[in-house]
Design an enzyme around this catalytic site. Structure first.
Site, PDB file in Angstrom:
ATOM      1  N   HIS A   1     -12.933  -2.199  -2.139  1.00 40.78           N
ATOM      2  CA  HIS A   1     -12.024  -1.798  -1.066  1.00 40.78           C
ATOM      3  C   HIS A   1     -12.341  -2.544   0.234  1.00 40.78           C
ATOM      4  O   HIS A   1     -12.249  -1.990   1.323  1.00 40.78           O
ATOM      5  CB  HIS A   1     -12.141  -0.277  -0.843  1.00 40.78           C
TER       6      HIS A   1
ATOM      7  N   SER B   1       0.834  -1.207   0.000  1.00 41.16           N
ATOM      8  CA  SER B   1       0.000   0.000   0.000  1.00 41.16           C
ATOM      9  C   SER B   1       0.866   1.253   0.000  1.00 41.16           C
ATOM     10  O   SER B   1       1.989   1.246   0.503  1.00 41.16           O
ATOM     11  CB  SER B   1      -0.880  -0.013   1.249  1.00 41.16           C
TER      12      SER B   1
ATOM     13  N   GLY C   1      -7.018  -9.201   1.411  1.00 42.20           N
ATOM     14  CA  GLY C   1      -6.475  -8.135   2.238  1.00 42.20           C
ATOM     15  C   GLY C   1      -6.389  -8.541   3.688  1.00 42.20           C
ATOM     16  O   GLY C   1      -5.336  -8.949   4.184  1.00 42.20           O
TER      17      GLY C   1
ATOM     18  N   GLY D   1     -12.090  -9.048  -2.214  1.00 38.88           N
ATOM     19  CA  GLY D   1     -13.200  -8.756  -1.313  1.00 38.88           C
ATOM     20  C   GLY D   1     -13.815 -10.008  -0.719  1.00 38.88           C
ATOM     21  O   GLY D   1     -14.507 -10.747  -1.409  1.00 38.88           O
TER      22      GLY D   1
ATOM     23  N   THR E   1      -5.501   3.266  -7.216  1.00 32.71           N
ATOM     24  CA  THR E   1      -6.782   2.989  -6.548  1.00 32.71           C
ATOM     25  C   THR E   1      -7.776   4.105  -6.833  1.00 32.71           C
ATOM     26  O   THR E   1      -7.498   5.282  -6.569  1.00 32.71           O
ATOM     27  CB  THR E   1      -6.562   2.834  -5.025  1.00 32.71           C
TER      28      THR E   1
HETATM   29  C1  LIG Z   1      -6.663  -2.548   6.864  1.00 30.54           C
HETATM   30  C2  LIG Z   1      -6.867  -2.316   5.408  1.00 30.54           C
HETATM   31  C3  LIG Z   1      -6.180  -1.307   4.764  1.00 30.54           C
HETATM   32  C4  LIG Z   1      -6.342  -1.103   3.404  1.00 30.54           C
HETATM   33  N1  LIG Z   1      -5.586  -0.148   2.781  1.00 30.54           N
HETATM   34  C5  LIG Z   1      -5.659  -0.036   1.432  1.00 30.54           C
HETATM   35  C6  LIG Z   1      -4.786   0.859   0.760  1.00 30.54           C
HETATM   36  O1  LIG Z   1      -3.963   1.532   1.364  1.00 30.54           O
HETATM   37  N2  LIG Z   1      -4.898   0.949  -0.591  1.00 30.54           N
HETATM   38  C7  LIG Z   1      -5.799   0.200  -1.301  1.00 30.54           C
HETATM   39  O2  LIG Z   1      -5.859   0.306  -2.528  1.00 30.54           O
HETATM   40  N3  LIG Z   1      -6.617  -0.666  -0.685  1.00 30.54           N
HETATM   41  C8  LIG Z   1      -6.568  -0.807   0.660  1.00 30.54           C
HETATM   42  N4  LIG Z   1      -7.373  -1.716   1.278  1.00 30.54           N
HETATM   43  C9  LIG Z   1      -8.273  -2.575   0.477  1.00 30.54           C
HETATM   44  C10 LIG Z   1      -7.572  -3.865   0.061  1.00 30.54           C
HETATM   45  O3  LIG Z   1      -6.602  -3.629  -0.923  1.00 30.54           O
HETATM   46  C11 LIG Z   1      -8.561  -4.883  -0.535  1.00 30.54           C
HETATM   47  O4  LIG Z   1      -9.289  -4.284  -1.576  1.00 30.54           O
HETATM   48  C12 LIG Z   1      -9.544  -5.447   0.507  1.00 30.54           C
HETATM   49  O5  LIG Z   1      -8.892  -5.595   1.752  1.00 30.54           O
HETATM   50  C13 LIG Z   1     -10.087  -6.804   0.042  1.00 30.54           C
HETATM   51  O6  LIG Z   1     -11.030  -7.291   0.945  1.00 30.54           O
HETATM   52  P1  LIG Z   1     -10.669  -8.360   2.104  1.00 30.54           P
HETATM   53  O7  LIG Z   1      -9.996  -7.596   3.187  1.00 30.54           O
HETATM   54  O8  LIG Z   1     -12.017  -8.860   2.521  1.00 30.54           O
HETATM   55  O9  LIG Z   1      -9.807  -9.425   1.511  1.00 30.54           O
HETATM   56  C14 LIG Z   1      -7.242  -1.920   2.661  1.00 30.54           C
HETATM   57  C15 LIG Z   1      -7.948  -2.922   3.320  1.00 30.54           C
HETATM   58  C16 LIG Z   1      -7.766  -3.137   4.676  1.00 30.54           C
HETATM   59  C17 LIG Z   1      -8.519  -4.264   5.333  1.00 30.54           C
END
Ligand SMILES: Cc1cc2nc3c(=O)[nH]c(=O)nc-3n(C[C@H](O)[C@H](O)[C@H](O)COP(=O)(O)O)c2cc1C
Ligand SMILES: *[C@@H]1O[C@H](CO)[C@@H](O)[C@H](O)[C@H]1NC(C)=O
Ligand SMILES: *[C@@H]1O[C@H](CO)[C@@H](O)[C@H](O)[C@H]1NC(C)=O
Ligand SMILES: *[C@@H]1O[C@H](CO)[C@@H](O)[C@H](O)[C@H]1NC(C)=O
Ligand SMILES: *[C@@H]1O[C@H](CO)[C@@H](O)[C@H](O)[C@H]1NC(C)=O
Ligand SMILES: *[C@@H]1O[C@H](CO)[C@@H](O)[C@H](O)[C@H]1NC(C)=O
Length: 385
Positions: free
Chosen positions: A274, A150, A331, A309, A204
C-alpha cells in the site's frame, strides 16, 4: 581524541548515505524561480520524481501530505524506494535493440495495453487538481495503459465511467474496500461496478486495520483508512461468487499468501504494501516478488502477478518484470502528475515508456519479452554501505 574521530566517521557515514525522497538531479537549482503555489511548466519535467517536486510546490501542505505520507516513521515507504537500488544490472552488449519500442504490448487479464505498467488505485484525486480523476482516466486512455480507480475516488463511479470513450475502447478496473459484515452492500456495490463497465474488481486486503500515520496526523491531512475487519480466505471465496468479474487480490506480502491465492483460485494478485502507508516494517512489492522468485517461482506462471511500491524509474520496472511480474503499478507519481490533469498524466506515461526503452536497450534486450532474472544480480550490492 578517539571519540572525535569516531564522531567524525559516524557523521561521514551518515553523510554518505542520506535518504533522498527526491534524488538530487539539479531540479532545485533549475526551477529556483518557480514560486510556491504554482506549477512549473510541464516541459521542465524530465522524470517521474519531478512531478513530486512540482506537486510539493503547488499543493498546500495538508493536501501534499495526504499523498506523500507513509506509516509511522515511514521506513517501509523509504524502503520501497530504495529496495530497487540494492540490485545491480548485468547488462549485455552487442545485441540488436532497434525494435525494442515495438515490444511493449502487454496483456493484463486478457486485455491488451501499450505497456507493462498501470495506474494504481489512489484516493482523493481532487486534492491535486479540480478535475480530480478525470485527468487519470483521460491520461491512461491517451497513453493506452490500465487505470484502476480507487473506491475512495473524489468522483463517483458513474462519472469515471462516463469519462471513458463511449465505444468501450478503454478498459478500466475498479478497486474496492468492503465491509465483511454486510453482504447486501457488497452485492449492490459489485452490481454497480459491473454496470459501470469495469472489467475486473480489485479487492484490497492490506488494510487490515487503521493505519498509523504520523505525518498525516501532524498536518491534519486525514486518512481514508480501514477499520478492523473479519475478512478470511473463505470470505474471499464467497466473494468470487457475488460477481461474474474476476476478483483480483491487492496487498499480498508473502510467498505463503501468494500460494493461498493460487489455492483459492484468484485470477491475479498485486504484491503491495500500500505504498508503505499502512504498516511500517512491511516488505516492498519488489521484495515480495524476489521472495516468490526464490521460493516458488511457479506462481508467476500459475496466476498473473502484478506489483507496486516505490516505482519511479524505467529500471525499477525492468527489475520487477525480470522476476516474473506481469505489470507494475505506480501510485504517487501519477497522483502528483495529475496536478497537471490529463497532460501531466499522459506525459508521465511517455516519460516512463521512454526510460523503459532506454534501460531495456542498455540491458541488452532485443525484445522486452526476453527479460528474465539473468539480467540482474540478486545478491544486494554495496552501493550505500
Ligand atoms: C494518496 C494515496 C491513496 C491511496 N489510496 C488507495 C486506495 O484507495 N485503495 C488502494 O487499494 N490503495 C491505495 N493506495 C495505494 C496504491 O494503490 C499503491 O499501492 C501505492 O501507491 C504504490 O506505491 P507508490 O505510491 O510508491 O507508487 C493509495 C496510495 C496513495 C499514495
Ligand atoms: C491482444 O494482442 C494479441 C497479441 O498481439 C492478439 O493476438 C489478441 O488478439 C489481442 N487481443 C485483443 C482483445 O485485442
Ligand atoms: C488544500 O487544498 C485542498 C485541495 O485544493 C483543499 O480542499 C483544502 O481545503 C486546502 N487546505 C488548506 C488548509 O488550505
Ligand atoms: C473509440 O472512441 C474514441 C474516442 O472517440 C476514438 O478515438 C477511438 O478510435 C474509438 N475506437 C474504436 C475502436 O472505435
Ligand atoms: C447493509 O448495507 C445496506 C445497503 O448499503 C444498508 O441499507 C443496510 O442498512 C446495511 N446493513 C447493516 C446491518 O449495516
Ligand atoms: C461458489 O459457487 C460455486 C459454483 O456455483 C459453488 O460450488 C461454491 O460452493 C460457491 N462457494 C461459496 C464459498 O459460496
Amino acid at each position: 581524541m578517539k571519540s572525535i574521530i569516531f564522531a567524525t566517521l559516524t557523521s561521514l557515514a551518515l553523510a554518505a548515505r542520506p535518504f533522498l525522497n527526491e534524488a538530487d538531479t539539479g531540479i532545485d537549482e533549475a526551477l529556483a524561480d518557480v514560486p510556491q503555489g504554482t506549477l512549473p511548466p510541464l516541459e521542465d519535467i524530465v522524470g517521474l520524481p519531478d512531478f513530486e517536486w512540482a506537486a510539493r510546490h503547488y499543493m498546500n501542505t495538508s493536501a501534499y501530505t495526504y499523498y506523500r505520507n507513509g506509516a509511522a516513521g515511514e521506513w517501509a515507504y523509504r524502503n520501497n524506494l530504495e529496495a530497487f537500488q540494492r540490485y545491480t544490472a548485468k547488462p549485455r552488449v552487442l545485441r540488436d535493440n532497434s525494435k525494442i519500442e515495438s515490444t511493449f504490448t502487454t496483456s493484463i487479464l486478457g486485455h491488451n495495453f501499450s505497456a507493462p505498467f498501470y495506474i494504481s488505485p489512489c484516493a482523493r484525486g481532487a486534492l491535486a487538481n479540480e478535475r480530480a480523476e478525470l485527468g487519470l482516466v483521460e491520461g491512461a486512455y491517451q497513453g493506452d495503459i490500465l487505470y484502476i480507480p480507487s473506491d475512495f475516488s473524489s468522483l463517483p463511479l458513474k462519472e469515471l465511467a462516463a469519462a471513458r470513450p463511449s465505444n468501450g475502447s478503454q478498459v478500466m478496473w475498479q478497486q474496492v474496500y468492503l465491509d465483511a459484515s454486510n453482504d447486501t452492500a457488497t452485492k449492490a456495490h459489485f452490481k454497480e461496478i459491473e454496470q459501470s463497465g469495469a472489467r475486473a474488481i480489485v479487492f484490497t486486503v492490506d488494510s487490515a486495520g487503521p493505519g498509523v500515520r504520523h505525518r498525516a496526523q501532524r498536518y491534519a491531512a486525514g486518512s481514508a483508512d480501514a477499520d478492523y475487519s473479519a475478512f478470511t480466505w473463505q470470505y474471499y471465496q464467497k466473494l468470487q461468487n457475488f460477481t461474474t468479474l474476476p476478483v483480483v487480490i491487492k496487498g499480498i506480502q508473502t510467498v505463503e499468501d501468494a500460494k493461498m491465492a493460487v489455492k483459492y483460485k484468484a485470477p491475479a494478485i498485486v504484491l503491495s504494501n500500500h505504498g508503505g502507508r499502512n504498516f511500517d516494517s512491511s516488505p516492498s512489492g519488489f521484495e515480495v516478488a524476489l521472495e516468490i522468485h526464490q521460493e516458488a517461482p511457479e506462481i508467476f506462471k500459475q496466476i498473473e502477478v502484478y506489483a507496486d511500491g516505490g516505482v519511479r524509474y524505467g529500471s525499477d520496472v525492468l527489475k520487477m518484470l525480470a522476476l516474473g511480474v506481469r505489470a507494475v503499478g505506480l501510485g504517487r507519481p501519477f497522483m502528483y502528475a495529475n496536478a497537471y490533469s490529463t497532460e501531466g498524466v499522459a506525459k508521465a506515461v511517455e516519460l516512463l515508456k521512454a526510460e523503459i526503452a532506454s534501460d531495456a536497450a542498455h540491458l541488452g534486450l532485443s525484445s522486452l519479452k526476453d527479460i528474465g532474472p539473468q539480467y540482474f544480480k540478486w545478491t544486494p550490492n554495496n552501493w550505500y554501505s
